[in-house]
Design a protein around this motif. Structure first.
Motif, PDB file in Angstrom:
ATOM      1  N   ASN A  90      72.212 -34.992  90.012  1.00  0.00           N
ATOM      2  CA  ASN A  90      72.902 -33.961  90.787  1.00  0.00           C
ATOM      3  C   ASN A  90      74.263 -34.466  91.255  1.00  0.00           C
ATOM      4  O   ASN A  90      74.359 -35.528  91.872  1.00  0.00           O
ATOM      5  N   ASP A  92      75.901 -33.564  93.714  1.00  0.00           N
ATOM      6  CA  ASP A  92      75.942 -33.656  95.168  1.00  0.00           C
ATOM      7  C   ASP A  92      75.626 -35.063  95.661  1.00  0.00           C
ATOM      8  O   ASP A  92      75.946 -35.414  96.799  1.00  0.00           O
ATOM      9  N   SER A  93      75.020 -35.883  94.803  1.00  0.00           N
ATOM     10  CA  SER A  93      74.707 -37.254  95.204  1.00  0.00           C
ATOM     11  C   SER A  93      75.963 -38.073  95.443  1.00  0.00           C
ATOM     12  O   SER A  93      75.922 -39.100  96.126  1.00  0.00           O
ATOM     13  N   ARG A  95      78.792 -36.633  96.721  1.00  0.00           N
ATOM     14  CA  ARG A  95      79.602 -35.910  97.697  1.00  0.00           C
ATOM     15  C   ARG A  95      79.197 -36.283  99.117  1.00  0.00           C
ATOM     16  O   ARG A  95      78.101 -36.786  99.356  1.00  0.00           O
ATOM     17  N   LYS A  97      77.928 -35.635 102.709  1.00  0.00           N
ATOM     18  CA  LYS A  97      77.063 -34.701 103.427  1.00  0.00           C
ATOM     19  C   LYS A  97      77.548 -34.602 104.875  1.00  0.00           C
ATOM     20  O   LYS A  97      77.357 -35.518 105.680  1.00  0.00           O
ATOM     21  N   THR A  99      78.939 -31.352 107.958  1.00  0.00           N
ATOM     22  CA  THR A  99      79.175 -29.948 108.270  1.00  0.00           C
ATOM     23  C   THR A  99      80.573 -29.811 108.840  1.00  0.00           C
ATOM     24  O   THR A  99      80.849 -30.241 109.965  1.00  0.00           O
ATOM     25  N   THR A 116      82.223 -26.515 103.943  1.00  0.00           N
ATOM     26  CA  THR A 116      80.883 -27.009 103.647  1.00  0.00           C
ATOM     27  C   THR A 116      80.194 -26.060 102.666  1.00  0.00           C
ATOM     28  O   THR A 116      80.161 -24.848 102.887  1.00  0.00           O
ATOM     29  N   SER A 117      79.666 -26.617 101.605  1.00  0.00           N
ATOM     30  CA  SER A 117      78.983 -25.818 100.591  1.00  0.00           C
ATOM     31  C   SER A 117      77.600 -25.406 101.077  1.00  0.00           C
ATOM     32  O   SER A 117      77.129 -25.841 102.133  1.00  0.00           O
ATOM     33  N   ASP A 118      76.939 -24.574 100.274  1.00  0.00           N
ATOM     34  CA  ASP A 118      75.586 -24.134 100.615  1.00  0.00           C
ATOM     35  C   ASP A 118      74.597 -25.291 100.618  1.00  0.00           C
ATOM     36  O   ASP A 118      73.535 -25.209 101.241  1.00  0.00           O
ATOM     37  N   THR A 119      74.952 -26.376  99.916  1.00  0.00           N
ATOM     38  CA  THR A 119      74.069 -27.546  99.855  1.00  0.00           C
ATOM     39  C   THR A 119      74.419 -28.591 100.920  1.00  0.00           C
ATOM     40  O   THR A 119      73.861 -29.687 100.915  1.00  0.00           O
ATOM     41  N   GLY A 120      75.359 -28.262 101.820  1.00  0.00           N
ATOM     42  CA  GLY A 120      75.687 -29.166 102.914  1.00  0.00           C
ATOM     43  C   GLY A 120      76.679 -30.258 102.565  1.00  0.00           C
ATOM     44  O   GLY A 120      76.766 -31.263 103.276  1.00  0.00           O
ATOM     45  N   CYS A 121      77.477 -30.062 101.502  1.00  0.00           N
ATOM     46  CA  CYS A 121      78.451 -31.064 101.078  1.00  0.00           C
ATOM     47  C   CYS A 121      79.866 -30.585 101.386  1.00  0.00           C
ATOM     48  O   CYS A 121      80.152 -29.394 101.372  1.00  0.00           O
TER      49      CYS A 121
END
Length: 368
Positions: A90, A92-93, A95, A97, A99, A116-121
């Motif tokens: 992924n 996101d690993s 990016r 994390k 808010t 902040t993306s929907d995945t918290g990044c």
């Protein structure tokens, strides 16, 4: 230390064979001593360290003055929009994390928007201008009701200090069009509770982290917040910017002790565990991602706000401490052979500070 093997010279050449250790042939550079090699390595590292710090601190503030994180520092928090993921798993690993409310940071030639993306990044966009940015910040965030008119905060940075003003929907487009370098426009986050409050959290990394727990100062407006209806009425009467905030008390500032109180959280800071963890992730992300930079972050101070839903938001990185990153020096330059490399640690014992953390940050920091 150098062992330079010269080839037999062509007719009329200046080299006359292999040099004798300890002697300097005519036209041949004298071998560097161990002290000279160490001085060369330290100077090379120092210049790279200062040059990289200058890139991410405020323009016009010379090393080693207290400059504070500049617009380019925030580019370390998120990858370029055109960056392609080449790893496994992924993306996101890789990016950060955290808010972060929608924030547009302006330089002389660009405007970078972080969110902040929907995945918290933490993500970045460089294509939002004027009304597109306004729509993204207001409608895209879904944070405001139709009846709310005050929607953003404009921060004008000057060194480590900054001035903050409230912006309405009508003022936002104009502010984006006229924004210059060292200006940030951020979506307004309403603090929980009857009074506006910002938590300034300082975290130390590395070996010192075990000995130095997080430090927390709370900046609290001494007057109760005005309601959204109060803000709308004042705006209808022509109030704006700092004048509006002086009446509804939505923003804190450590520049004015008459309007904002500063208190240190004593004992256990378990209530600020999430902001402290966010600071640790920022340090780790910058140090891992910025491998080409000549410095590493050892301490970081961030401003956080807790909204009515209990969620913590990172408003800004207020300051950071750094030290030179250990570098690899080619053996031929260091004089220890023609192959391989070795790590050369900096001999400088002192750390350089960009922005003040802890008590100094709370006592002398800029507007929240």
């Amino acid at each position: 230390l150098f062992s330079i093997h010269s080839q037999p010279a062509a007719e009329g050449g200046m080299w006359s064979g292999v040099g004798t250790p300890g002697r300097t042939a005519a036209g041949r550079p004298r071998p560097m001593t161990a002290r000279e090699v160490k001085h060369f390595v330290d100077e090379t590292q120092r210049k790279g360290y200062e040059a990289d710090l200058a890139k991410v601190t405020h323009e016009g503030v010379r090393y080693p003055d207290d400059g504070g994180p500049g617009p380019a520092f925030f580019q370390l928090l998120a990858h370029h929009p055109d960056a392609c993921w080449k790893g496994d798993g992924n993306p996101d690993s890789a990016r950060l994390k955290a808010t972060v409310p929608e924030t547009a940071v302006f330089t002389e030639f660009s405007c970078c928007t972080y969110y902040t993306s929907d995945t918290g990044c933490v993500m970045r966009r460089d294509d939002l201008k004027s009304k597109d940015l306004t729509t993204f910040m207001i409608s895209g965030s879904g944070a405001f009701d139709a009846g709310e008119h005050v929607v953003a905060v404009q921060k004008n940075f000057s060194g480590r200090r900054n001035n903050s003003n409230l912006l309405s929907r009508a003022e936002l487009d104009k502010a984006v069009d006229q924004a210059s370098a060292n200006v940030a426009i951020q979506r307004l986050v309403h603090a929980a509770g009857a009074r506006a409050a910002v938590s300034r959290v300082t975290v130390t990394s590395g070996k010192a982290a075990a000995k130095k727990p997080p430090t927390v100062f709370v900046l609290t407006r001494v007057a109760d917040k005005g309601s959204i209806e109060d803000a709308n009425v004042l705006m209808a009467k022509g109030e704006a910017g700092g004048g509006l905030n002086s009446k509804i008390h939505w923003l804190t500032t450590s520049e004015d002790f008459g309007t904002t109180s500063i208190a240190q959280a004593r004992g256990a800071v378990i209530g600020w565990a999430e902001p402290a963890a966010m600071c640790e992730r920022v340090i780790d992300h910058v140090n891992r991602r910025g491998v080409r930079l000549s410095f590493i972050i050892t301490e970081l101070t961030g401003d956080f706000i807790k909204d009515a839903h209990g969620e913590w938001w990172l408003l800004q990185v207020k300051s950071f401490h750094s030290e030179p990153r250990p570098t690899l020096i080619v053996r031929e330059i260091a004089g220890i052979g023609a192959r391989g490399e070795r790590a050369v640690q900096s001999a400088r014992g002192s750390r350089d500070t960009y922005g003040r953390g802890g008590a100094a940050a709370a006592a002398a920091g800029g507007a929240g």
